[in-house]
Design a protein around this motif. Sequence first.
Motif, PDB file in Angstrom:
ATOM      1  N   SER A 200       0.816  -1.215   0.000  1.00 41.50           N
ATOM      2  CA  SER A 200       0.000   0.000   0.000  1.00 41.50           C
ATOM      3  C   SER A 200       0.853   1.269   0.000  1.00 41.50           C
ATOM      4  N   SER A 201       2.147   1.127   0.309  1.00 42.44           N
ATOM      5  CA  SER A 201       3.044   2.284   0.330  1.00 42.44           C
ATOM      6  C   SER A 201       3.660   2.579  -1.038  1.00 42.44           C
ATOM      7  N   LEU A 202       3.500   1.675  -1.990  1.00 43.62           N
ATOM      8  CA  LEU A 202       4.095   1.854  -3.324  1.00 43.62           C
ATOM      9  C   LEU A 202       3.143   2.670  -4.198  1.00 43.62           C
ATOM     10  N   LYS A 203       2.916   3.900  -3.814  1.00 42.88           N
ATOM     11  CA  LYS A 203       1.890   4.721  -4.464  1.00 42.88           C
ATOM     12  C   LYS A 203       2.312   5.176  -5.862  1.00 42.88           C
ATOM     13  N   TYR A 204       3.553   5.653  -6.006  1.00 41.25           N
ATOM     14  CA  TYR A 204       3.953   6.147  -7.326  1.00 41.25           C
ATOM     15  C   TYR A 204       4.158   4.986  -8.298  1.00 41.25           C
ATOM     16  N   ILE A 205       4.673   3.868  -7.803  1.00 40.36           N
ATOM     17  CA  ILE A 205       4.803   2.681  -8.658  1.00 40.36           C
ATOM     18  C   ILE A 205       3.435   2.251  -9.160  1.00 40.36           C
ATOM     19  N   THR A 206       2.418   2.329  -8.298  1.00 38.55           N
ATOM     20  CA  THR A 206       1.063   1.962  -8.710  1.00 38.55           C
ATOM     21  C   THR A 206       0.562   2.881  -9.817  1.00 38.55           C
ATOM     22  N   LEU A 207       0.838   4.176  -9.712  1.00 42.81           N
ATOM     23  CA  LEU A 207       0.424   5.117 -10.763  1.00 42.81           C
ATOM     24  C   LEU A 207       1.074   4.765 -12.094  1.00 42.81           C
ATOM     25  N   CYS A 208       2.360   4.418 -12.057  1.00 40.21           N
ATOM     26  CA  CYS A 208       3.079   4.090 -13.293  1.00 40.21           C
ATOM     27  C   CYS A 208       2.567   2.792 -13.899  1.00 40.21           C
ATOM     28  N   ILE A 209       2.241   1.828 -13.051  1.00 39.99           N
ATOM     29  CA  ILE A 209       1.693   0.565 -13.555  1.00 39.99           C
ATOM     30  C   ILE A 209       0.349   0.810 -14.239  1.00 39.99           C
ATOM     31  N   LYS A 210      -0.512   1.596 -13.614  1.00 39.16           N
ATOM     32  CA  LYS A 210      -1.823   1.868 -14.203  1.00 39.16           C
ATOM     33  C   LYS A 210      -1.695   2.607 -15.535  1.00 39.16           C
ATOM     34  N   GLU A 211      -0.779   3.556 -15.606  1.00 41.94           N
ATOM     35  CA  GLU A 211      -0.592   4.283 -16.867  1.00 41.94           C
ATOM     36  C   GLU A 211      -0.054   3.358 -17.953  1.00 41.94           C
ATOM     37  N   SER A 212       0.821   2.427 -17.589  1.00 37.06           N
ATOM     38  CA  SER A 212       1.319   1.454 -18.560  1.00 37.06           C
ATOM     39  C   SER A 212       0.200   0.533 -19.026  1.00 37.06           C
ATOM     40  N   LEU A 213      -0.664   0.128 -18.100  1.00 31.42           N
ATOM     41  CA  LEU A 213      -1.804  -0.725 -18.464  1.00 31.42           C
ATOM     42  C   LEU A 213      -2.794   0.031 -19.341  1.00 31.42           C
ATOM     43  N   ARG A 214      -2.867   1.330 -19.159  1.00 30.89           N
ATOM     44  CA  ARG A 214      -3.719   2.128 -20.052  1.00 30.89           C
ATOM     45  C   ARG A 214      -3.162   2.125 -21.461  1.00 30.89           C
ATOM     46  N   MET A 215      -1.856   2.360 -21.592  1.00 32.23           N
ATOM     47  CA  MET A 215      -1.243   2.462 -22.908  1.00 32.23           C
ATOM     48  C   MET A 215      -1.086   1.107 -23.586  1.00 32.23           C
ATOM     49  N   TYR A 216      -0.818   0.077 -22.792  1.00 37.80           N
ATOM     50  CA  TYR A 216      -0.605  -1.265 -23.344  1.00 37.80           C
ATOM     51  C   TYR A 216      -1.439  -2.284 -22.552  1.00 37.80           C
ATOM     52  N   PRO A 217      -2.759  -2.239 -22.690  1.00 36.05           N
ATOM     53  CA  PRO A 217      -3.591  -3.181 -21.930  1.00 36.05           C
ATOM     54  C   PRO A 217      -3.257  -4.617 -22.305  1.00 36.05           C
ATOM     55  N   PRO A 218      -3.032  -5.503 -21.331  1.00 34.50           N
ATOM     56  CA  PRO A 218      -2.675  -6.891 -21.643  1.00 34.50           C
ATOM     57  C   PRO A 218      -3.717  -7.611 -22.483  1.00 34.50           C
TER      58      PRO A 218
END
Length: 347
Positions: A200-218
């Motif tokens: 729950s403390s990995l807040k910025y990593i979570t933002l980057c993961i979500k943005e990557s999933l937006r651009m390249y949805p699996p």
Amino acid sequence: MLEKWEELGSGSSVDVFHHLSLMTLDNMLKCALGQNTDCQTRKSNEYIAAVHELAQLTEKRGAHLSQYFLNDFLYINCLPAGKRYKKARDSAHRYSEAIIQERRKTLDHPGSQDIHHGRKYLDFLDILLKAKDEDGNGLTDAEIRDEVDTFVFEGHDTTASGLAWTLYCLARHPGHQEKCRKEAQEVLQGRTELTWDNLSSLKYITLCIKESLRMYPPVQRLFRQLEKPMTFFDGRTLPQGSNVYISVRNLHYNPHVWGNPKEFNPLRFAPENSKNRSPYAFLPFAAGPRNCIGQHFAMNELKTAVALILQRFSLTPDDTLPEPVPEISLVTRVKPPGLFLQITAIN
């Protein structure tokens, strides 16, 4: 996987998709079946080979419109690819069935309620074996096998895809990568394991993961059948029973929702920027009653992997090779030659 990267030496160019696919499959087999297959280091394993063969054959089959590929009987009995598919399917089923039988015997043993095969938790297979309906009936072995196969097959390649493209985005944007690395180092403090509280403390990593999933949805394509008629804004109506195709990528690049949609901008997912956004504008795990059963597992695995990787390695694109191009199949892969990044160990 990280030890393998260390052995390659700093500055090595690595096809990360291949390595990540083995890692996520290894994780899935441990978490879902309690199996340590060492698929990342062993050169051969019958079940691993069957899983990869089935994934490749299913993707190729989906690209054909011939009745020989669409009809199960014709495909399996008339085509060489279908015969290979049947052989791999039977091999995977034998493996799953043997594990189910062995685990069922263990759970039926006196005292098994308190001892979970040397573990402190129930894995996915334990939960399926213990599940009962309102009449006290459990799942059959065939039903359990189908659930296990779905979880393993769908759970490892999709996560590998999301992780590979996340690492690619961070390699292309070193400023964001460095922010993620600092966050990982602050949370991990040199440790090689994460706790639930750490995630729950990995807040910025979570933002980057979500943005990557937006651009390249699996998974870029969703299919649904309408249970009732649907009327659009222009008055046109689709009748009940219609089959609907939803392009996740088009949703994620809708300029009316996402300003400059081709720009990598993790702050789109900051709370203040997301509060008025439709929940159906971002669908990396689908939505509704048929959404991804493993989405929370996948997100936790993505956060853990990104944090542990960035704590030990710096990532840069291999500009000696062509820019990686997404290949749309069952999951978002990458066209040959692959998704290569240069891996440099952090001292």
